[in-house]
Write an enzyme that holds these catalytic residues in place. Structure first.
Site, PDB file in Angstrom:
ATOM      1  N   CYS A  62      -1.105   9.406   1.900  1.00 48.26           N
ATOM      2  CA  CYS A  62      -0.788   8.896   0.574  1.00 48.26           C
ATOM      3  C   CYS A  62      -1.844   9.285  -0.449  1.00 48.26           C
ATOM      4  O   CYS A  62      -1.566   9.347  -1.649  1.00 48.26           O
ATOM      5  CB  CYS A  62      -0.604   7.387   0.606  1.00 48.26           C
ATOM      6  N   GLU A  93       0.872  -1.170   0.000  1.00 55.66           N
ATOM      7  CA  GLU A  93       0.000   0.000   0.000  1.00 55.66           C
ATOM      8  C   GLU A  93       0.912   1.224   0.000  1.00 55.66           C
ATOM      9  O   GLU A  93       1.499   1.585   1.020  1.00 55.66           O
ATOM     10  CB  GLU A  93      -0.893  -0.020   1.249  1.00 55.66           C
TER      11      GLU A  93
END
Length: 494
Positions: free
Chosen positions: A281, A248
């Protein structure tokens, strides 16, 4: 002792050695030392992995209902003292307390969401067949290494650990070296919840400890972090196909605004780009606008909002919207990336400036116009800081083309009143999270989360974490062996 933990101190004859090797975590806002302790050596990591494997058979054989109960008990432990954990996260990351409270709430909410996902995506399915049954079951992969990030040191590793334990895996968890205290608090919560001995192991340390963990005899690696580290892991595990790798990673995320109320559009951009001081992110990094009055008005409104954003320490009153970056080093790195854009010709609308009277980890949010820089020359990189780059384009085709001109593919967004444009963008946008008239940072816990290309390896997390935490096993089963031969001869039926 139920859990094997790397504590903050060692005693006895190794005390001097531990002191020599100790590392610390500090509050980015105040420089206060939050945690101090020795890193786990390669030999210690190997021992923790071996102990986890020894505990695997027992946890794997535990009834799933019992595993559900233990994980629910962990959620209850978090629920008893959420404020203490929120304050610890705030002190170690520098994030405002209101945001850390949201993080703890997400950790607690992850428990029931993961139980539902485990039953729905990794449960047992039976179908009657003429000879008996077709059965789909799921089994755990085994020893699971989890490497946690610093920006959401509780929520993000929690999103790996909870579904992995529900599926019957055992855990070796290394928190970020910047947030070891939060990792230790999570381990204590699992201990208090009654997790059996050996099922969860905590190893503290920096790069060397992480290298020892990923190089050990693990069955899965679950990692949340930078694209550069993700590339390293892809290469490292190229010859270890038996290890499940779930990545991820980050993103150079685009947000297009083509129509709408200027004030509302600006608010969406600020939330997308500057939440968590840009240390998410899914933050928008690239703002794509039409070259004309609407685009100019949006940029002006965003700049005005930047000037109003309160910046401060996690415990100040009134509460700040932005805290510091995780460290002065992170701020220095972000400034270097911004300086490269300026050297290429970016126009500075708002600089990534220091905050007067604050330590070097604090920065003012930046807004840069890169329209004058050739898109091929603009670095396709994630600036993990409150930095937003503006590009003005001639038409929608150019906007979508620029949005997709990245090696990343985590999140993307469109602000528009044109449903036909949204339907087109939904099809053409290359990202795992695609939002309309909402910030790019928004994602429901009941849906998958993950990205393409440099943003991950197509193993969506969140609700779909159950998929990479369990291995499907398909079976044909009959009560007896009768009926497997043809009525004449030994020729098998086809």
């Amino acid at each position: 002792m139920r859990l094997r933990l790397r504590r903050g101190q060692r005693a006895g004859e190794h005390e001097k050695e531990a002191t020599t090797k100790a590392f610390v975590s500090t509050c980015p806002a105040t420089d206060e030392i939050i945690w101090s302790g020795p890193p786990a050596s390669a030999a210690e990591v190997e021992a923790e992995v071996a102990a986890a494997r020894a505990a695997l058979a027992g946890w794997r054989a535990t009834l799933v209902e019992v595993r559900f109960a233990v994980v629910r008990a962990y959620g209850e432990v978090l629920s008893v003292r959420p404020e203490a954990l929120a304050e610890l996260i705030a002190r170690e990351t520098g994030k405002p307390l209101w945001e850390c409270r949201q993080e703890v709430a997400a950790m607690i909410g992850k428990v029931e969401l993961s139980i539902i996902a485990q039953a729905e995506r990794a449960g047992e399915r039976r179908a009657a067949m003429p000879f008996g049954e077709s059965i789909l079951r799921h089994r755990p992969h085994g020893v699971t290494a989890v490497l946690g990030p610093y920006n959401f040191p509780g929520h993000l590793p929690n999103g790996h650990i909870v579904p992995a334990l529900l599926a019957g895996n055992v855990i070796v968890f290394k928190p970020s070296e910047l947030t070891p205290a939060v990792g230790a608090a999570m381990a204590d919560a699992w201990n208090e919840a009654g997790l059996p001995d050996g099922v969860f192991h905590l190893v503290q340390g920096a790069r060397e400890t992480g290298e020892a963990l990923v190089g050990s005899e693990i069955d899965r690696l679950l990692f949340t972090g930078s694209a550069a580290t993700g590339r390293h892991f892809r290469r490292l595990f190229a010859d270890r196909p038996e290890v499940i790798l779930a990545l991820e990673l980050g993103g150079n995320n685009p947000l297009i605004a083509w129509h709408g109320d200027v004030a509302e559009v600006a608010a969406i951009f600020v939330q997308s780009a500057y939440a968590t001081s840009g240390q998410r992110c899914s933050c928008a990094r690239r703002l794509i606008l039409p070259d004309g009055p609407f685009g100019a008005a949006v940029v002006k409104a965003v700049a005005a909002l930047i000037d109003q954003l309160p910046i401060g320490a996690w415990n100040e009153t009134p509460e700040p919207y932005l805290g510091p970056l995780v460290s002065a080093r992170a701020a220095e790195g972000a400034r270097a990336q911004v300086d490269r854009l300026i050297a290429l010709g970016a126009d500075v609308i708002r600089p990534l400036a220091p905050v007067a009277g604050r330590n070097p980890a604090f920065v003012q949010p930046a807004l840069l116009d890169v329209t004058g820089i050739d898109s091929q020359a603009t670095p396709d990189e994630e600036i993990f800081a409150p930095v937003l780059r503006v590009r003005r384009v001639a038409d929608v085709d150019a906007a979508i083309r620029h949005a997709n001109a990245t090696r990343f593919g985590l999140s993307a967004g469109l602000v528009t009143v044109d449903d036909a444009l949204w339907q087109r963008f939904l099809v053409e946008a290359r990202a795992g999270v695609v939002n309309c008239n909402r910030p790019t940072t928004g994602a429901a816990g009941s849906t998958p989360f993950g990205g393409l290309d440099e943003s991950g390896n197509h193993r969506p997390s969140a609700y779909y974490a159950a998929d990479y935490c369990a291995c499907p096993v398909a079976s044909f089963e009959a009560p007896t062996a009768d009926g497997n031969r043809a009525t004449s001869g030994d020729r098998p039926r086809v």
